[in-house]
Design an enzyme around this catalytic site. Structure first.
Site, PDB file in Angstrom:
ATOM      1  N   HIS A 194      -5.930  -6.019  -3.437  1.00 42.51           N
ATOM      2  CA  HIS A 194      -6.856  -6.226  -2.319  1.00 42.51           C
ATOM      3  C   HIS A 194      -6.926  -7.692  -1.897  1.00 42.51           C
ATOM      4  CE1 HIS A 194      -9.252  -2.252  -3.089  1.00 42.51           C
ATOM      5  NE2 HIS A 194      -8.074  -2.058  -2.520  1.00 42.51           N
ATOM      6  N   ARG A 245       0.817  -1.213   0.000  1.00 44.93           N
ATOM      7  CA  ARG A 245       0.000   0.000   0.000  1.00 44.93           C
ATOM      8  C   ARG A 245       0.853   1.267   0.000  1.00 44.93           C
ATOM      9  NH1 ARG A 245      -3.876   0.932   4.446  1.00 44.93           N
ATOM     10  NH2 ARG A 245      -4.860   2.388   2.979  1.00 44.93           N
ATOM     11  N   ASN A 259      -4.626   8.348   4.340  1.00 42.60           N
ATOM     12  CA  ASN A 259      -3.377   7.668   4.691  1.00 42.60           C
ATOM     13  C   ASN A 259      -3.254   7.353   6.186  1.00 42.60           C
ATOM     14  OD1 ASN A 259      -2.393   7.565   2.070  1.00 42.60           O
ATOM     15  ND2 ASN A 259      -1.386   9.557   2.215  1.00 42.60           N
ATOM     16  N   HIS A 261       0.163   4.233  -2.616  1.00 46.68           N
ATOM     17  CA  HIS A 261      -0.228   5.568  -2.170  1.00 46.68           C
ATOM     18  C   HIS A 261       0.828   6.608  -2.516  1.00 46.68           C
ATOM     19  CE1 HIS A 261      -3.822   4.818   0.621  1.00 46.68           C
ATOM     20  NE2 HIS A 261      -3.629   3.721  -0.096  1.00 46.68           N
TER      21      HIS A 261
END
Length: 348
Positions: A216, A75, A107, A79
């Protein structure tokens, strides 16, 4: 230079997510995308030969201690790349004059900064001012997902234990903005049109959208992230009708409070630390955790890929490596641009 996507060795039979797949006797190397923006595989071959080994060692130790570390590392790279491009701005601390990305609401659930810091400390000791924090994010994400993939761990994918080869040569940015994170990061409530727009703005295709959503397969979420979908999808306080009713009822039993930040919900129940194609089967059954997961069924291309990957895990794993490399090229700084931070949380 062309980048080689690692494929499973030939003449092997193996079971992947309950599907028996035959790997052809002469599996070709997948080409079609070369180094982008000055990036290349093996950038630190001369300047810091053990760079990737050091990253792998720290990541492997962290995952051994806590298998759930894989998702946060993946992640962080995602991000980072969706805000200002892949230039490490997600790692910068806020100051009195600036609220940085890591303190933006989307975040707040990011983690594993300590793993990145541990890697950076070892690399600075071995090769001072050489390896960027941004490249650490990219390599650590690759290592995390590789360690979570059974076919890779068991030596049925590549001899070097990697799902794909990662390009390096990025440099670190000096600017980090919470407002930009809120604006540009994909949201779990995004519909398909919004998702397509967000990905296209980064030069990423419909295929990249479908493939990267497969991330995911790893990790957990908490009740607040799906509270609206379970009880307040409209003003009538109902459940998102695109979510399987039985699955939704089970989630409501687990999430009795919209503010419950304690209960952990596995993105893929029973398989949240294993990277595979099970996620796509859940999406097809309308059991994706987020509205953005179900959104993949609202476009002919992404829907077709959902069913393709549900049938062939090998195709998903191969394409995931390609799309990760594509994403890793977004907005990179190379050459004399940016800097090599001495501490990942601080601008030099």
């Amino acid at each position: 230079m062309a980048v080689r996507v690692l494929l499973p060795p030939p003449r092997r039979w193996f079971l992947l997510s309950s599907l028996l797949l035959v790997v052809a006797a002469a599996v070709p190397v997948v080409h079609g995308y070369g180094g982008g923006g000055g990036l290349t595989v093996g950038f630190y071959k001369e300047s810091c030969p053990e760079a990737e080994k050091i990253v792998r060692k720290v990541v492997a130790a962290a995952v051994h201690d806590d298998p759930t570390t894989t998702a946060p590392l993946l992640r962080l790279h995602f991000h980072d790349c969706f805000v200002r491009g892949c230039e490490g701005s997600v790692l910068i601390n806020s100051t009195k004059k600036n609220t940085a990305e890591k303190d933006a609401k989307p975040n707040h659930t990011l983690d594993a900064y300590d793993v990145i810091d541990a890697i950076k400390e070892k690399l600075e000791h071995k090769c001072p001012a050489t390896v960027s924090c941004t490249d650490i994010l990219a390599i650590a994400a690759r290592d995390a997902v590789s360690l979570a993939t059974k076919a890779v761990r068991q030596g049925r994918w590549s001899k070097d234990g990697n799902l794909y080869e990662v390009e390096t040569g990025r440099r670190d940015g000096r600017v980090s903005s919470a407002k930009e994170a809120v604006t540009y990061l994909p949201d779990s409530f995004d519909g398909i049109r919004r998702l397509i727009t967000r990905f296209a703005s980064k030069g990423l295709s419909l295929k990249d959208l479908a493939v990267l959503s497969g991330a995911h397969a790893l990790g957990n979420t908490h009740c607040p992230s799906i509270a609206k979908r379970l009880r307040n999808f409209t003003a009538h306080h109902n459940t998102d009708p695109t979510l399987d009713a039985t699955y939704a009822a089970g989630l409501r039993r687990q999430c009795r409070s919209a503010k419950d930040n304690t209960t952990q919900l596995e993105m893929v129940p029973g398989s949240s630390t294993t990277f595979d194609a099970t996620y796509y089967g859940l999406v097809a059954e309308r059991k994706g955790m987020f509205h953005s997961d179900e959104a993949l069924l609202r476009n002919d291309v992404t829907r077709g890929l959902v069913y393709e990957y549900m049938r062939s895990e090998e195709s998903f794993l191969r394409d995931f490596g390609v799309s990760m490399v594509n994403m890793g090229r977004v907005g990179v700084l190379t050459g004399s641009q940016g800097e090599i931070r001495r501490t990942c949380a601080l601008v030099n």
